[in-house]
Design a protein around this motif. Structure first.
Motif, short mmCIF file in Angstrom:
data_model
loop_
_atom_site.label_atom_id
_atom_site.label_comp_id
_atom_site.label_asym_id
_atom_site.label_seq_id
_atom_site.Cartn_x
_atom_site.Cartn_y
_atom_site.Cartn_z
N PRO A 161 -17.26 5.40 -0.07
CA PRO A 161 -16.33 4.26 -0.02
C PRO A 161 -17.10 2.94 0.16
O PRO A 161 -18.11 2.91 0.87
N VAL A 162 -16.61 1.89 -0.46
CA VAL A 162 -17.25 0.58 -0.37
C VAL A 162 -16.21 -0.45 0.10
O VAL A 162 -15.20 -0.66 -0.58
N ASP A 163 -16.46 -1.07 1.25
CA ASP A 163 -15.62 -2.15 1.75
C ASP A 163 -16.14 -3.48 1.22
O ASP A 163 -17.34 -3.74 1.28
N ILE A 164 -15.23 -4.33 0.72
CA ILE A 164 -15.60 -5.66 0.24
C ILE A 164 -14.79 -6.69 1.01
O ILE A 164 -13.56 -6.76 0.88
N ASP A 165 -15.47 -7.49 1.82
CA ASP A 165 -14.80 -8.53 2.60
C ASP A 165 -14.70 -9.81 1.77
O ASP A 165 -15.63 -10.17 1.06
N VAL A 192 -15.11 6.62 -9.93
CA VAL A 192 -15.25 5.46 -9.07
C VAL A 192 -14.76 5.82 -7.67
O VAL A 192 -13.61 6.23 -7.49
N PRO A 193 -15.62 5.69 -6.65
CA PRO A 193 -15.17 5.98 -5.29
C PRO A 193 -14.19 4.91 -4.81
O PRO A 193 -13.96 3.90 -5.48
N THR A 194 -13.62 5.13 -3.66
CA THR A 194 -12.63 4.19 -3.13
C THR A 194 -13.27 2.85 -2.80
O THR A 194 -14.33 2.78 -2.18
N ILE A 195 -12.62 1.79 -3.25
CA ILE A 195 -13.02 0.41 -2.93
C ILE A 195 -11.96 -0.15 -1.99
O ILE A 195 -10.77 -0.08 -2.28
N VAL A 196 -12.40 -0.69 -0.85
CA VAL A 196 -11.47 -1.18 0.16
C VAL A 196 -11.64 -2.70 0.30
O VAL A 196 -12.73 -3.17 0.65
N ILE A 197 -10.58 -3.45 0.00
CA ILE A 197 -10.61 -4.90 0.13
C ILE A 197 -10.17 -5.27 1.54
O ILE A 197 -9.11 -4.84 2.02
N THR A 198 -10.98 -6.07 2.24
CA THR A 198 -10.62 -6.51 3.58
C THR A 198 -10.46 -8.03 3.62
O THR A 198 -10.95 -8.74 2.75
N ASN A 199 -9.76 -8.50 4.62
CA ASN A 199 -9.48 -9.93 4.84
C ASN A 199 -8.50 -10.47 3.80
O ASN A 199 -8.49 -11.67 3.52
N ALA A 229 -1.95 -7.46 -9.52
CA ALA A 229 -3.08 -7.20 -10.42
C ALA A 229 -4.08 -6.23 -9.80
O ALA A 229 -4.57 -5.30 -10.46
N LEU A 230 -4.39 -6.41 -8.51
CA LEU A 230 -5.34 -5.54 -7.84
C LEU A 230 -4.83 -4.11 -7.74
O LEU A 230 -5.60 -3.15 -7.79
N SER A 231 -3.52 -3.96 -7.62
CA SER A 231 -2.95 -2.62 -7.47
C SER A 231 -3.13 -1.77 -8.72
O SER A 231 -3.00 -0.55 -8.67
N LEU A 232 -3.43 -2.40 -9.87
CA LEU A 232 -3.65 -1.66 -11.12
C LEU A 232 -5.00 -0.94 -11.13
O LEU A 232 -5.25 -0.12 -12.00
N ILE A 233 -5.85 -1.25 -10.16
CA ILE A 233 -7.13 -0.55 -10.04
C ILE A 233 -6.88 0.68 -9.17
O ILE A 233 -6.67 0.57 -7.96
N PRO A 234 -6.87 1.87 -9.74
CA PRO A 234 -6.40 3.05 -9.00
C PRO A 234 -7.25 3.43 -7.80
O PRO A 234 -6.75 4.06 -6.87
N SER A 235 -8.52 3.05 -7.78
CA SER A 235 -9.40 3.45 -6.67
C SER A 235 -9.41 2.42 -5.54
O SER A 235 -10.15 2.57 -4.57
N LEU A 236 -8.60 1.37 -5.64
CA LEU A 236 -8.68 0.27 -4.68
C LEU A 236 -7.63 0.40 -3.58
O LEU A 236 -6.47 0.70 -3.84
#
Length: 343
Positions: A161-165, A192-199, A229-236
């Motif tokens: 998993p990758v967190d992106i702040d 594609v592993p899980t991408i986690v958007i923070t903040n 738009a972001l929700s269309l990325i299934p791994s996010l």
């Protein structure tokens, strides 16, 4: 510009309980089942998916003190997702060793290792201080560059998993450039592993703006469009952390406790929850509850600290007040983090 990967499966939209659509009949009278009060809806277990460790609190004493009975009782036997400070790497690894060896301390579900998008692909191997502790990655996004795309692709190729702040999430063009970066970094990846958007839940926001104006403000409308738009990325996924609103979350008194400012504090909490629900509602609708993850530590760029227990209570009540089911609350506060970080 490349298009981001499309959603593969239909969205799982939130459903209101049946009692919200039915009305009591003459035969049921006072026995008609009403939905539970948001104040009484608690997750069965909790995973705090955003704890920033420091070597000044070896036993997480401060975290437990701030958590209070409402949160600490639900997390004692549940794991945590901890992020180390890259400037104190050795001290943090030693801290993880000591935490992992304690019997009465909640286990660590994942150790988050930071990397910088602006730098070339790291040459060092990823390693955990404990073979039983999985590793995830975290970074801060500032701008879309060729180096950032290559480094993010390297991070995703690790299969973790990758967190992106997003410290500048409210700046014009940031979300569009992030979507372009994600499209470039994932273009040739088979999985594609899980991408986690923070903040960005809730996003940086000006508390001075009246909530009535916020509803029709261009910033809020842009936020809704970006979330869709972001929700269309299934791994996010989206991480549900304290907002960067230039103020700490208002205090929540323990049950039975009274203070001289109780009425004022209650009004402030209600105002915060109204704003949070405005941002949480579109995310719940677009992402479904399965892709929202609770965490207690604010973004590193936040100028105000956040009290763990205060944020937990506000975040929990704001979610429950949207009329969601118990399974949704359990997913946001426990199940989703276990699935993403515990694998």
């Amino acid at each position: 510009m490349s298009n981001p990967p499309r959603r593969k499966n239909p969205k799982s939209l939130p459903r209101l309980p049946l009692s919200a659509f039915a009305s009591p009949s003459a035969s049921t009278g006072d026995s008609f089942p009403l939905p539970p009060s948001p104040h009484s809806v608690h997750p069965t277990n909790v995973i705090d998916a955003n704890i920033i460790l420091n070597d000044e609190d070896i036993n997480l004493t401060r975290w437990f003190r701030e958590a209070g009975p409402g949160l600490s009782e639900r997390i004692k036997k549940r794991p945590m997702n901890c992020k180390y400070n890259k400037d104190r790497y050795s001290a943090t690894l030693n801290l993880v060793y000591r935490i992992a060896s304690r019997k009465n301390t909640p286990p660590i579900i994942s150790l988050m290792i930071p990397f910088e998008l602006a730098k070339p692909v790291p040459s060092n191997n990823l390693s955990s201080p404990d073979p039983l502790i999985p590793i995830s990655l975290s970074t801060i996004y500032y701008q879309n560059t060729p180096e950032a795309a290559e480094t993010l692709k390297w991070a995703l190729q690790q299969g973790r998993p990758v967190d992106i702040d997003l410290p500048n999430a409210s700046t014009d063009g940031v979300l569009e450039s992030l979507q372009d970066l994600l499209a470039k970094a994932t273009a040739d990846l088979i999985q594609v592993p899980t991408i986690v958007i923070t903040n960005y839940l809730p996003p940086p926001h000006d508390l001075a703006l009246p909530i009535e104006r916020l509803m029709n403000h261009s910033h809020y409308q842009t936020y809704q469009a970006h979330i869709a738009a972001l929700s269309l990325i299934p791994s996010l996924c989206i991480k549900y952390i304290p907002p960067a609103w230039n103020a700490p979350p208002p205090p929540t008194p323990f049950p039975g406790a009274m203070s001289s400012n109780d009425a004022e504090d209650k009004q402030q909490r209600n105002e915060w929850k109204r704003r949070i629900r405005m941002y949480l509602g579109p995310v719940l609708e677009a992402f479904g509850y399965e892709r929202i993850i609770f965490g207690s530590s604010p973004s590193p760029g936040s100028r105000h600290p956040s009290h763990v227990g205060d944020w937990y209570e506000i975040a929990r009540e704001a979610l429950a007040e949207l009329g969601v089911e118990q399974s949704y609350v359990d997913g946001v506060f426990h199940g989703n983090a276990k699935r993403v970080y515990g694998a």
